[in-house]
Design a protein around this motif. Structure first.
Motif, mmCIF file in Angstrom:
data_model
loop_
_atom_site.group_PDB
_atom_site.id
_atom_site.type_symbol
_atom_site.label_atom_id
_atom_site.label_comp_id
_atom_site.label_asym_id
_atom_site.label_seq_id
_atom_site.Cartn_x
_atom_site.Cartn_y
_atom_site.Cartn_z
ATOM 1 N N VAL A 1 5.125 -0.573 1.613
ATOM 2 C CA VAL A 1 4.655 -1.193 2.784
ATOM 3 C C VAL A 1 3.375 -1.072 3.248
ATOM 4 N N GLU A 2 2.748 -2.101 4.048
ATOM 5 C CA GLU A 2 1.277 -2.457 4.144
ATOM 6 C C GLU A 2 0.698 -1.161 4.808
ATOM 7 N N ARG A 3 1.631 -0.714 5.822
ATOM 8 C CA ARG A 3 0.890 0.156 6.355
ATOM 9 C C ARG A 3 0.540 1.650 5.693
ATOM 10 N N LEU A 4 1.343 1.872 4.883
ATOM 11 C CA LEU A 4 1.226 3.131 4.038
ATOM 12 C C LEU A 4 -0.130 2.773 3.121
ATOM 13 N N ALA A 5 -0.412 1.641 2.857
ATOM 14 C CA ALA A 5 -1.744 1.534 2.109
ATOM 15 C C ALA A 5 -2.938 1.751 2.898
ATOM 16 N N ILE A 6 -2.735 1.412 3.990
ATOM 17 C CA ILE A 6 -3.904 1.677 5.344
ATOM 18 C C ILE A 6 -4.003 3.054 5.590
ATOM 19 N N SER A 7 -2.929 3.614 5.542
ATOM 20 C CA SER A 7 -3.082 5.136 5.839
ATOM 21 C C SER A 7 -3.623 5.627 4.437
ATOM 22 N N SER A 8 -3.262 5.337 3.382
ATOM 23 C CA SER A 8 -3.931 5.863 2.305
ATOM 24 C C SER A 8 -5.362 5.872 1.930
ATOM 25 N N TYR A 9 -5.796 4.663 2.523
ATOM 26 C CA TYR A 9 -7.338 4.675 2.766
ATOM 27 C C TYR A 9 -7.972 5.370 3.358
ATOM 28 N N TYR A 10 -7.446 5.627 4.677
ATOM 29 C CA TYR A 10 -8.082 6.697 5.801
ATOM 30 C C TYR A 10 -8.049 8.015 4.927
ATOM 31 N N VAL A 11 -6.670 8.641 4.414
ATOM 32 C CA VAL A 11 -6.404 9.948 3.951
ATOM 33 C C VAL A 11 -7.587 9.968 2.639
ATOM 34 N N CYS A 12 -7.677 8.996 2.007
ATOM 35 C CA CYS A 12 -8.780 9.212 0.766
ATOM 36 C C CYS A 12 -10.044 9.576 1.278
ATOM 37 N N HIS A 13 -10.400 8.699 2.190
ATOM 38 C CA HIS A 13 -11.848 8.767 2.914
ATOM 39 C C HIS A 13 -11.882 9.882 3.254
ATOM 40 N N ASN A 14 -10.954 10.647 3.898
ATOM 41 C CA ASN A 14 -11.127 11.882 4.701
ATOM 42 C C ASN A 14 -11.150 13.176 3.553
ATOM 43 N N LEU A 15 -10.570 12.855 2.469
ATOM 44 C CA LEU A 15 -10.656 14.156 1.544
ATOM 45 C C LEU A 15 -11.576 13.899 0.386
#
Length: 343
Positions: free
Chosen positions: A248-262
């Motif tokens: 689902v779309e919201r999980l891709a957006i969350s993935s972007y944030y997490v990848c940026h943070n890590l």
């Protein structure tokens, strides 16, 4: 001149009142020449049909309900637009109810609507719980229900879905072709049919490529962005996937944030594909690869099925399956794409 009502108008035309009434309602089963003759004489005698009284006599509200899990997702906005277009053409109004993916809200809405406030319901299921007996109230009240996108397999009503298995299989195969071997599948609700079907496509694509299926790479997420941030942060640290398929779309957006943070680079360290109708997917940095569902067409097909059920004396149980489109972009290919382009 005495006031002309529908009965006198029918007598002057030598037609039945039901035929005249159907002409004013815009029914498609009337000969165009007959309809033109009826409307012409009505204009001549300055006759205006009383649709409100007609609706009361027929015990119709001329209103349909649309129940969706959320409105923030562009997919549902597009689907609602499709439903509303068909409803307007049929002379119907729409009421929109948002469950926020909460089962109890879905139950409450159905309990409210089964009293005849609407003539029919189009719903994308919340997906929680296994007891769907509350939906039987609609059948008892002869209120047709049509599912779109998210469905309950145990409820025998018309459905409009997309080719979720084939799309998930194709997206996983695409990640494999781009060099990924440790692909995570992000899902919100595995108990919902759509989650299961998409996960099966992911599983079978791995198997077809000779890549072992690892249950630890199936990441159970939630509907809460903050909670997902923690879940995905832990998963990316522990499992270190080189690819992500977000269901689902919201999980891709969350993935972007997490990848940026890590400090995980997309697509150099991890490649991402998501089911998404996000119109600005190509504007993200990097541009997000998507499986785009025909949301507007899902809505129009669902509405057409509902009106088919409203006009039918026998049960309608059609299942319409539409095709989605895989749009590879930088997040999975590493290659720069044109803004707004699908390539």
């Amino acid at each position: 001149m005495d006031r002309v009502d529908i009965k006198r108008l029918a007598e002057k035309l030598n037609l039945s009142t039901s035929t005249v009434s159907r002409a004013f309602r815009g029914n498609s089963d009337i000969n165009p020449e007959t309809k033109a003759r009826i409307l012409s004489m009505a204009k001549e005698f300055n006759y205006q049909p009383n649709h409100h009284a007609s609706n009361l006599r027929e015990k119709k509200s001329k209103t349909i309900a649309i129940i969706v899990p959320e409105l923030a997702n562009n997919f549902f906005s597009q689907a609602i637009h499709g439903i509303e277009r068909v409803a307007r053409e049929k002379g119907y109004h729409t009421l929109i109810y948002v469950t926020d993916d909460e089962y109890q809200k879905e139950v409450a809405f159905i309990n409210t609507l089964h009293n005849g406030r609407v003539d029919g319901i189009i719903m994308s299921a919340s997906g929680e719980a296994n007891d769907h007996q509350y939906i039987n109230k609609l059948e008892n009240k002869h209120i047709p229900l049509v599912f779109f996108d998210r469905v309950y397999d145990d409820i025998n009503v018309p459905k409009v879905t997309t080719d979720d298995y084939e799309s998930s299989f194709a997206a996983t195969r695409h990640l494999i072709e781009e060099g990924c071997r440790n692909i995570a599948f992000l899902v919100v609700n595995k108990s919902l049919s759509i989650g299961n079907v998409r996960m099966q496509g992911y599983h079978d694509a791995l198997e077809a490529a000779g890549i072992p299926y690892n249950t630890q790479l199936v990441i159970d997420c939630s509907n809460d962005y903050d909670e997902n941030f923690g879940i995905l942060s832990a998963a990316l640290k522990e499992q270190r996937p080189d690819g992500i398929l977000a269901s689902v779309e919201r999980l891709a957006i969350s993935s972007y944030y997490v990848c940026h943070n890590l400090n995980i680079r997309i697509p150099q360290d991890i490649r991402i594909v998501s089911f998404s109708s996000l119109e600005i997917a190509s504007l993200l940095n990097p541009a997000l690869s998507t499986i785009t569902q025909p949301a507007f067409e899902l809505g129009t097909n669902a509405a057409e099925l509902l009106f088919k059920a409203l006009d039918s004396d026998t049960p309608v149980n059609d299942h319409v399956v539409l095709s989605s489109t895989l749009n590879p972009r930088t997040s999975s290919t590493g290659r720069t794409t044109n803004i707004g382009g699908k390539g």
